[in-house]
Every structure is written in C-alpha cells, then in structure tokens.
Write a protein that holds these residues in place. Structure first.
Motif, PDB file in Angstrom:
ATOM      1  N   SER A 217     -38.809 -18.332  13.420  1.00  0.00           N
ATOM      2  CA  SER A 217     -37.872 -19.360  12.978  1.00  0.00           C
ATOM      3  C   SER A 217     -38.080 -19.693  11.505  1.00  0.00           C
ATOM      4  CB  SER A 217     -38.035 -20.623  13.826  1.00  0.00           C
ATOM      5  OG  SER A 217     -37.255 -21.674  13.304  1.00  0.00           O
ATOM      6  N   GLY A 218     -36.963 -19.979  10.827  1.00  0.00           N
ATOM      7  CA  GLY A 218     -37.039 -20.380   9.426  1.00  0.00           C
ATOM      8  C   GLY A 218     -37.405 -21.834   9.239  1.00  0.00           C
ATOM      9  N   GLY A 219     -37.537 -22.577  10.332  1.00  0.00           N
ATOM     10  CA  GLY A 219     -37.896 -23.987  10.253  1.00  0.00           C
ATOM     11  C   GLY A 219     -36.908 -24.849  11.002  1.00  0.00           C
ATOM     12  N   VAL A 220     -37.264 -26.148  11.178  1.00  0.00           N
ATOM     13  CA  VAL A 220     -36.434 -27.074  11.955  1.00  0.00           C
ATOM     14  C   VAL A 220     -35.063 -27.252  11.311  1.00  0.00           C
ATOM     15  CG1 VAL A 220     -36.257 -29.427  12.836  1.00  0.00           C
ATOM     16  CG2 VAL A 220     -38.476 -28.270  12.816  1.00  0.00           C
ATOM     17  N   ARG A 221     -35.024 -27.333   9.996  1.00  0.00           N
ATOM     18  CA  ARG A 221     -33.764 -27.589   9.300  1.00  0.00           C
ATOM     19  C   ARG A 221     -32.962 -26.314   9.026  1.00  0.00           C
ATOM     20  NH1 ARG A 221     -35.482 -32.115   4.705  1.00  0.00           N
ATOM     21  NH2 ARG A 221     -36.292 -33.697   6.166  1.00  0.00           N
ATOM     22  N   VAL A 222     -33.559 -25.181   9.271  1.00  0.00           N
ATOM     23  CA  VAL A 222     -32.887 -23.909   9.003  1.00  0.00           C
ATOM     24  C   VAL A 222     -32.656 -23.180  10.331  1.00  0.00           C
ATOM     25  CG1 VAL A 222     -32.979 -21.718   7.770  1.00  0.00           C
ATOM     26  CG2 VAL A 222     -34.051 -23.751   6.773  1.00  0.00           C
ATOM     27  N   ARG A 223     -31.401 -23.058  10.712  1.00  0.00           N
ATOM     28  CA  ARG A 223     -31.071 -22.422  11.985  1.00  0.00           C
ATOM     29  C   ARG A 223     -30.949 -20.912  11.797  1.00  0.00           C
ATOM     30  NH1 ARG A 223     -32.000 -24.154  16.666  1.00  0.00           N
ATOM     31  NH2 ARG A 223     -30.149 -23.089  17.494  1.00  0.00           N
ATOM     32  N   SER A 224     -32.074 -20.290  11.483  1.00  0.00           N
ATOM     33  CA  SER A 224     -32.083 -18.836  11.337  1.00  0.00           C
ATOM     34  C   SER A 224     -33.463 -18.320  11.672  1.00  0.00           C
ATOM     35  CB  SER A 224     -31.683 -18.419   9.918  1.00  0.00           C
ATOM     36  OG  SER A 224     -32.666 -18.833   8.983  1.00  0.00           O
ATOM     37  N   TRP A 225     -33.516 -17.034  11.969  1.00  0.00           N
ATOM     38  CA  TRP A 225     -34.760 -16.375  12.317  1.00  0.00           C
ATOM     39  C   TRP A 225     -34.833 -15.052  11.556  1.00  0.00           C
ATOM     40  CZ3 TRP A 225     -31.493 -18.969  15.340  1.00  0.00           C
ATOM     41  CH2 TRP A 225     -31.988 -19.984  16.171  1.00  0.00           C
ATOM     42  N   THR A 226     -36.037 -14.569  11.352  1.00  0.00           N
ATOM     43  CA  THR A 226     -36.222 -13.267  10.709  1.00  0.00           C
ATOM     44  C   THR A 226     -37.178 -12.433  11.540  1.00  0.00           C
ATOM     45  OG1 THR A 226     -38.033 -14.133   9.337  1.00  0.00           O
ATOM     46  CG2 THR A 226     -35.814 -14.146   8.376  1.00  0.00           C
ATOM     47  N   GLY A 227     -37.095 -11.120  11.358  1.00  0.00           N
ATOM     48  CA  GLY A 227     -37.990 -10.228  12.093  1.00  0.00           C
ATOM     49  C   GLY A 227     -37.702  -8.784  11.756  1.00  0.00           C
ATOM     50  N   ASN A 228     -38.428  -7.895  12.419  1.00  0.00           N
ATOM     51  CA  ASN A 228     -38.256  -6.464  12.220  1.00  0.00           C
ATOM     52  C   ASN A 228     -38.015  -5.791  13.557  1.00  0.00           C
ATOM     53  OD1 ASN A 228     -38.966  -5.880   9.225  1.00  0.00           O
ATOM     54  ND2 ASN A 228     -40.589  -7.267   9.903  1.00  0.00           N
ATOM     55  N   ILE A 229     -37.083  -4.858  13.560  1.00  0.00           N
ATOM     56  CA  ILE A 229     -36.767  -4.080  14.759  1.00  0.00           C
ATOM     57  C   ILE A 229     -36.991  -2.612  14.434  1.00  0.00           C
ATOM     58  CG2 ILE A 229     -35.056  -3.579  16.528  1.00  0.00           C
ATOM     59  CD1 ILE A 229     -33.548  -6.088  15.699  1.00  0.00           C
ATOM     60  N   LYS A 230     -37.711  -1.919  15.303  1.00  0.00           N
ATOM     61  CA  LYS A 230     -38.027  -0.510  15.071  1.00  0.00           C
ATOM     62  C   LYS A 230     -37.010   0.392  15.765  1.00  0.00           C
ATOM     63  CE  LYS A 230     -42.961  -1.569  14.726  1.00  0.00           C
ATOM     64  NZ  LYS A 230     -43.028  -1.387  13.269  1.00  0.00           N
ATOM     65  N   MET A 231     -36.822   1.567  15.189  1.00  0.00           N
ATOM     66  CA  MET A 231     -35.959   2.569  15.811  1.00  0.00           C
ATOM     67  C   MET A 231     -36.322   3.936  15.249  1.00  0.00           C
ATOM     68  SD  MET A 231     -32.304   1.621  14.012  1.00  0.00           S
ATOM     69  CE  MET A 231     -31.440   2.659  15.187  1.00  0.00           C
ATOM     70  N   PRO A 232     -35.951   5.015  15.946  1.00  0.00           N
ATOM     71  CA  PRO A 232     -36.311   6.355  15.475  1.00  0.00           C
ATOM     72  C   PRO A 232     -35.755   6.651  14.089  1.00  0.00           C
ATOM     73  CG  PRO A 232     -35.591   6.428  17.761  1.00  0.00           C
ATOM     74  CD  PRO A 232     -35.303   5.043  17.267  1.00  0.00           C
ATOM     75  N   LEU A 233     -36.532   7.376  13.278  1.00  0.00           N
ATOM     76  CA  LEU A 233     -36.109   7.730  11.924  1.00  0.00           C
ATOM     77  C   LEU A 233     -34.813   8.526  11.917  1.00  0.00           C
ATOM     78  CD1 LEU A 233     -39.365   8.770   9.996  1.00  0.00           C
ATOM     79  CD2 LEU A 233     -37.747   6.970   9.361  1.00  0.00           C
ATOM     80  N   GLN A 234     -34.668   9.412  12.919  1.00  0.00           N
ATOM     81  CA  GLN A 234     -33.519  10.313  12.928  1.00  0.00           C
ATOM     82  C   GLN A 234     -32.194   9.595  13.142  1.00  0.00           C
ATOM     83  OE1 GLN A 234     -36.084  10.356  15.028  1.00  0.00           O
ATOM     84  NE2 GLN A 234     -35.496  10.841  17.144  1.00  0.00           N
ATOM     85  N   CYS A 235     -32.243   8.300  13.503  1.00  0.00           N
ATOM     86  CA  CYS A 235     -30.993   7.572  13.699  1.00  0.00           C
ATOM     87  C   CYS A 235     -30.308   7.267  12.374  1.00  0.00           C
ATOM     88  CB  CYS A 235     -31.250   6.277  14.461  1.00  0.00           C
ATOM     89  SG  CYS A 235     -31.773   6.527  16.169  1.00  0.00           S
ATOM     90  N   GLY A 236     -31.050   7.284  11.273  1.00  0.00           N
ATOM     91  CA  GLY A 236     -30.451   7.134   9.950  1.00  0.00           C
ATOM     92  C   GLY A 236     -29.754   5.813   9.725  1.00  0.00           C
ATOM     93  N   VAL A 237     -30.285   4.708  10.268  1.00  0.00           N
ATOM     94  CA  VAL A 237     -29.661   3.400  10.087  1.00  0.00           C
ATOM     95  C   VAL A 237     -29.761   2.973   8.617  1.00  0.00           C
ATOM     96  CG1 VAL A 237     -31.787   2.126  10.630  1.00  0.00           C
ATOM     97  CG2 VAL A 237     -29.572   1.024  10.953  1.00  0.00           C
TER      98      VAL A 237
END
Length: 286
Positions: A217-237
C-alpha cells in the motif's frame, strides 16, 4: 557409492524409530541448530510441519533430521498433494533425501541447493531425510528452504510458474478473476529481465484480492499499491499506456502473471456474461 551411503544410515534410522527420536510440536516453520546434537550425534530429530506453506532453517547441521510435511487436516484428498521446496541460494551443509519406509532416494545434493530452484514430489513418496555433510568448519553452514503443499494437478506449474504466452479464452479470463491468488486493476510501469524471467513493475489502483502481501500500500491517504509480477522472458511484455486487470498465482511469496486483459476488454466481457447469466462470480466494477 550411494547404495553404501544409504546402507550406512539404515541402522541410524532404525535407532531413531526405536527410542532416540526427538519430537517437535506441530507448526508451519522450524528453526533449529545442529549444535544440540554435539553430545548425541546418533539422534535423529523428527520435525512435523503441518501447514500449506512454511519454511525450515537448520543452523550448523550435524547428524540428520527427518522432516514430515503434512496438511493440517486429515482428508482422502491429502494423498493427492505434492510437496514443493525452494532452497535458499545460501543453503549449504546437507544432502536432502526422500525417506519412504527406511529407503532413501537422493533429492538434492549440497551443491544443487545454491541454484534456488523449486523441486516437487508427491506426498506419498515419503518424508525428507536431511543429512549433514561432514565439514571441518560448520560455523557457516545453514540449510534453509521454503515449502508449499500443492495439488498434484498444479505440481508442474509450481516447478515452472508463469502462464503460457498466449491470450486467455473468455471462460479462462472470467474464472481467473474468481479463483486466482491475486486480482488487481492497474498499469505497467517498467519491465526488466531477471535471470530466466521478466519482472513487471505495476501500480495498482484497485486491489480486488491478494493471497499474501505481494502488493504494498502507498499509505492511508493514497489509494494505490505497488509491486512486481513475474512472467516468462519469452512472453516479451512491454510497458505501455492503459489499464490492465492483472490476475495470477503466488508461489513462494512471488506473484506470477496469469490472465492480464486490458481492463476495458474485461469490462466488455464481464457485462456480456452478466447479461447472459454466465458469470462464475460477482466483481465490483465502475
């Protein structure tokens, strides 16, 4: 050589089962020290871990321990479970075997553990027999791994997580929103390579569900979240504009991408299924 090694441990296993075992209480994680075995190195400690996931850390390993991994409820379905372990890349000091009725099968050598790769086996294949490798100096030896219990059906996915690089069908997309470990609406900020996979940095504006705290969470006053999602390299995202609906699984505390449609495409599909009465679950939408 291996057969001689296994034969030498059979008396040790028998001795343990007759009288000298030490038993720990049921728990999710275990941390112990081989220094407690200094005066009685023939003891084999029995460790019982009865959760769907947890960890083990054995400092200064000497002798051996037997680790019994079981679900915390008795059910016929338990026989169809697999155990997956992921060694720490700093794990050293032991060889890991599968012990089934006193017969040992090598699962991981000491040098293999540094790869940090996931290894799975059926719960019917037995307990883990973790044997200390003799070293003159054990002060820097620590064996550590995380474990998870998964269905036999998900065993292959646990060893090689990440969805195939192809769009999900409409039915798969709707079901993923109802059943996946995390569901979140947001944008892709950056994409970076990490060894054999890509790491997608995301900013989340609406968090529908997460199994564990993979998004912060970005905090009580900030309604957002951050993070990392993994996926195979060959997907080319690639990073780009627009909002997505991210879904996927959590394996050993890491988020792996599943279906990830653009949010506008998901909305269209969801409303069409709602009119037809075919939605598998309700989702809060704008």
């Amino acid at each position: 050589m291996l057969s001689l090694m296994l034969a030498s441990f059979l008396p040790l296993l028998l001795l343990c089962r007759i009288s000298l075992c030490q038993y720990s209480s049921d728990q999710c994680s275990w941390k112990g020290s081989g220094l407690t075995h200094e005066g009685h190195t023939r003891d084999v400690e029995q460790v019982y871990l009865r959760c769907s996931q947890g960890s083990l850390e054995w400092l200064y390993p000497t002798g051996a321990i037997i680790v019994n991994l079981r679900p915390n409820t008795l059910s016929p379905a338990a026989a169809r479970l697999s155990v997956c372990i992921k060694p720490s890349k700093d794990s050293t000091g032991t060889n890991i075997y599968l012990d089934r009725n006193g017969k040992l099968r090598l699962l991981l050598r000491e040098q293999d553990q540094a790869e940090g790769k996931v290894h799975c086996f059926s719960i019917r294949e037995g307990a883990l027999f973790i044997e200390a490798v003799p070293h003159t100096d054990i002060s820097r030896r620590i064996t550590a791994f995380q474990y998870e219990l998964v269905s036999d059906r998900l065993r292959a996915e646990a060893q090689s997580p990440g969805a195939p690089c192809q769009p999900c069908s409409d039915a798969e997309m709707l079901l993923a929103v109802c059943t996946n470990d995390f569901v979140a609406r947001g944008t892709i900020k950056t994409v970076g390579p990490e060894e054999d996979h890509a790491s997608v940095s995301v900013e989340i504006s609406h968090l529908y569900r997460q199994k564990t705290h993979v998004f912060v969470s970005g905090g009580v006053r900030v309604r957002s979240w951050t993070g990392n999602i993994k996926m195979p390299l060959q997907c080319g995202v690639k990073s780009g504009e627009g909002e997505f609906l991210f879904t996927g699984t959590v394996r050993f505390g890491e988020a792996w991408m599943g279906c990830a449609p653009r949010y506008k495409d998901f909305l269209r599909l969801y409303h069409e299924a709602q009119l037809q009465g075919t939605n598998p679950c309700h989702v809060e939408t704008d």
